[in-house]
Enzyme design. Sequence first.
Site, short mmCIF file in Angstrom:
data_model
loop_
_atom_site.label_atom_id
_atom_site.label_comp_id
_atom_site.label_asym_id
_atom_site.label_seq_id
_atom_site.Cartn_x
_atom_site.Cartn_y
_atom_site.Cartn_z
N TYR A 1 0.93 -1.32 -0.34
CA TYR A 1 0.47 0.15 -0.38
C TYR A 1 1.07 1.73 0.36
O TYR A 1 2.28 1.34 -0.17
CB TYR A 1 -1.52 -0.38 1.70
CG TYR A 1 -0.07 0.55 2.54
CD1 TYR A 1 0.14 -0.07 3.06
CD2 TYR A 1 -0.52 1.82 2.84
CE1 TYR A 1 1.41 -0.39 4.61
CE2 TYR A 1 0.32 1.51 4.45
CZ TYR A 1 0.67 1.37 4.93
OH TYR A 1 1.50 1.84 6.44
N ARG B 1 8.09 3.91 -4.76
CA ARG B 1 7.86 2.61 -3.77
C ARG B 1 6.77 1.98 -3.82
O ARG B 1 7.45 0.54 -3.46
CB ARG B 1 8.14 3.68 -2.34
CG ARG B 1 8.12 2.43 -1.14
CD ARG B 1 8.40 3.57 0.04
NE ARG B 1 6.70 4.73 0.55
CZ ARG B 1 6.89 5.04 1.18
NH1 ARG B 1 7.66 5.93 2.19
NH2 ARG B 1 5.35 5.62 0.92
N ARG C 1 -7.59 -20.37 -0.87
CA ARG C 1 -6.96 -20.24 -0.25
C ARG C 1 -5.45 -21.38 0.80
O ARG C 1 -5.19 -22.39 0.45
CB ARG C 1 -7.36 -20.49 1.63
CG ARG C 1 -6.60 -20.11 2.55
CD ARG C 1 -6.77 -19.61 4.13
NE ARG C 1 -6.05 -19.68 4.89
CZ ARG C 1 -4.86 -20.62 5.89
NH1 ARG C 1 -4.48 -22.00 5.27
NH2 ARG C 1 -3.75 -19.62 6.64
N HIS D 1 -1.04 -21.06 0.81
CA HIS D 1 -0.03 -19.59 0.89
C HIS D 1 0.74 -19.74 -0.34
O HIS D 1 0.74 -18.47 -0.49
CB HIS D 1 0.82 -20.61 2.33
CG HIS D 1 0.52 -20.35 3.69
ND1 HIS D 1 -0.63 -21.40 4.56
CD2 HIS D 1 0.58 -19.62 4.82
CE1 HIS D 1 -0.69 -21.14 5.58
NE2 HIS D 1 -0.05 -20.16 5.47
N LYS E 1 6.40 -1.94 2.08
CA LYS E 1 5.25 -1.53 2.25
C LYS E 1 3.80 -2.25 2.34
O LYS E 1 2.87 -2.24 1.46
CB LYS E 1 5.12 -0.07 2.23
CG LYS E 1 3.96 0.81 2.89
CD LYS E 1 4.46 2.02 2.34
CE LYS E 1 3.20 3.43 2.85
NZ LYS E 1 3.58 3.47 4.55
N GLU F 1 12.50 2.98 13.99
CA GLU F 1 12.24 3.18 13.35
C GLU F 1 10.32 3.97 14.81
O GLU F 1 10.69 3.43 15.75
CB GLU F 1 11.26 3.00 12.25
CG GLU F 1 10.25 2.21 11.63
CD GLU F 1 9.58 1.71 10.35
OE1 GLU F 1 9.69 3.00 9.60
OE2 GLU F 1 9.29 0.47 10.20
N LEU G 1 11.00 1.08 6.92
CA LEU G 1 10.79 2.18 5.80
C LEU G 1 10.92 3.44 5.31
O LEU G 1 11.77 4.26 6.17
CB LEU G 1 9.65 2.36 6.23
CG LEU G 1 8.24 2.48 4.58
CD1 LEU G 1 8.11 1.33 3.70
CD2 LEU G 1 7.26 3.46 4.73
N1 PDD Z 1 3.20 4.99 7.53
N2 PDD Z 1 7.56 4.01 8.87
C1 PDD Z 1 6.09 3.34 9.21
C2 PDD Z 1 6.08 1.79 9.22
C3 PDD Z 1 5.39 3.67 8.44
O1 PDD Z 1 3.75 3.04 8.55
C4 PDD Z 1 4.85 5.46 7.59
C5 PDD Z 1 4.49 5.99 6.89
C6 PDD Z 1 6.86 5.96 7.41
C7 PDD Z 1 7.08 7.31 7.17
O2 PDD Z 1 6.83 6.92 5.70
P1 PDD Z 1 6.56 8.64 4.80
O3 PDD Z 1 6.92 9.29 5.25
O4 PDD Z 1 6.51 7.81 3.15
O5 PDD Z 1 4.12 8.35 5.55
C8 PDD Z 1 8.09 5.05 8.14
C9 PDD Z 1 1.99 5.53 6.52
C10 PDD Z 1 1.73 7.66 6.52
C11 PDD Z 1 0.33 4.82 7.26
O6 PDD Z 1 0.93 4.21 6.82
O7 PDD Z 1 -0.61 5.84 7.37
#
Ligand code: PDD
Length: 282
Positions: free
Chosen positions: A31, A50, A98, A100, A145, A177, A201
Site C-alpha cells: 500500500y 516505492r 486459500r 500460502h 510497505k 523507526e 521503511l
Molecule cells: N505510514 N515507517 C512506517 C512503518 C510507516 O508506516 C510510515 C508511513 C513511515 C513514513 O513513510 P512516509 O514518510 O513515506 O509516509 C515510516 C503511513 C503514513 C501509514 O501507514 O498511514
Amino acid sequence: MIVHLNGEFLPIEEAKISPLDRGFIFGDGVYEVIPVYSKKPFRMMEHLQRMQRSMDKIGLQNPHSIERWEALCNEMIERSPDPDQGLYIQVTRGVAPRDHAFPKDAKPTVFMMSNPMRKAPVEWHTEGAAAITARDDRWYNNDIKSTALLGNVLARQKSAEVGAVETILIRDGMLTEASSSNVLIVKDGTIFSPPKSNLLLPGTTFDVTIELAQKHGMPHQLRPITEAELRGADEIWVTSATKEVLAITTLDGKPVGTGKPGAVWKQMHAHYQVFKREVTGC
Ligand code: PDD
C-alpha cells in the site's frame, strides 16, 4: 464517498471484495499513503516508485503503468471533495483458493480511496507530542510497505493506550523507526537518523527532510543510533506523509531536551512548509 476498485469508481457501499482475497486472508499486499494539498499530490512519483519497489520485493506484478497510476490517482483526488487529502492505494495478490503459495493466475486487486487529511492539532506545533518506546519485534522486511501490519498495529496500540502519538521502536539496543513513521534525533545541532535498511521503511517524508537539511546547510548524518543516544537526544522528530515533521517532546513520560519543540525542529518545520507550497503551488 467514492472509492476506486479494479478499474471502477463507485460509492464505497457498492465496493465489494471477496473474502478469498489474499489481502484479507494473508495480508498479502502492498500500500501507499500519498498526502494531497489543495488537490495537488505531494511526491506522487516517489510514492508510486516505492510501491513498485514493494511489489518487486514480494513478486507481485504491477497491474498498471506509472502513467495509468498517475491518471487514477488524479481522478481519485478530483472525485474526493476535500482540498487536503490522504490518498490511500492498496494492491493485493488477488482472489484465489486459500493456499500460502502464490496462485498461478490470480489478478491483483486494486483499491483506492482518498480521505480528508486530518489536521495536525495546534498543540503539535506549540508543545510537540508524546511518544513511548517499545521493542521492535516485527519481521526483517520492514522496507516493504506491506498491508500485513499486525506488528505495527500492536506497537501503535501501546502508545494509544497511554495517550501518546507514536511508539518508537528499538531492536537489539538500536533505534529503527516508529509504528507508522521514521525517527530522527538532534544532538548538539546535528540531525542524526538510522540509514535505510531492511529494518525500516524508506520514508518519503524522511527523504524530503534530508533533502531540506542538505539544501539549507543543516548538519546531518545517517548512522546507527543507540537507545542511549535516543534517550539523550536534544530533540526527537517523527516523520510521515500524514504527520509531516513532528517534534516529540516527551519520551516514556520524560521531557526530551527542554520538553518543548526545539530550535532545529522549528527551522525544519518552516523549511518544510515553504517547500510544500513551492511544489504544490498553493
Ligand atoms: N505510514 N515507517 C512506517 C512503518 C510507516 O508506516 C510510515 C508511513 C513511515 C513514513 O513513510 P512516509 O514518510 O513515506 O509516509 C515510516 C503511513 C503514513 C501509514 O501507514 O498511514
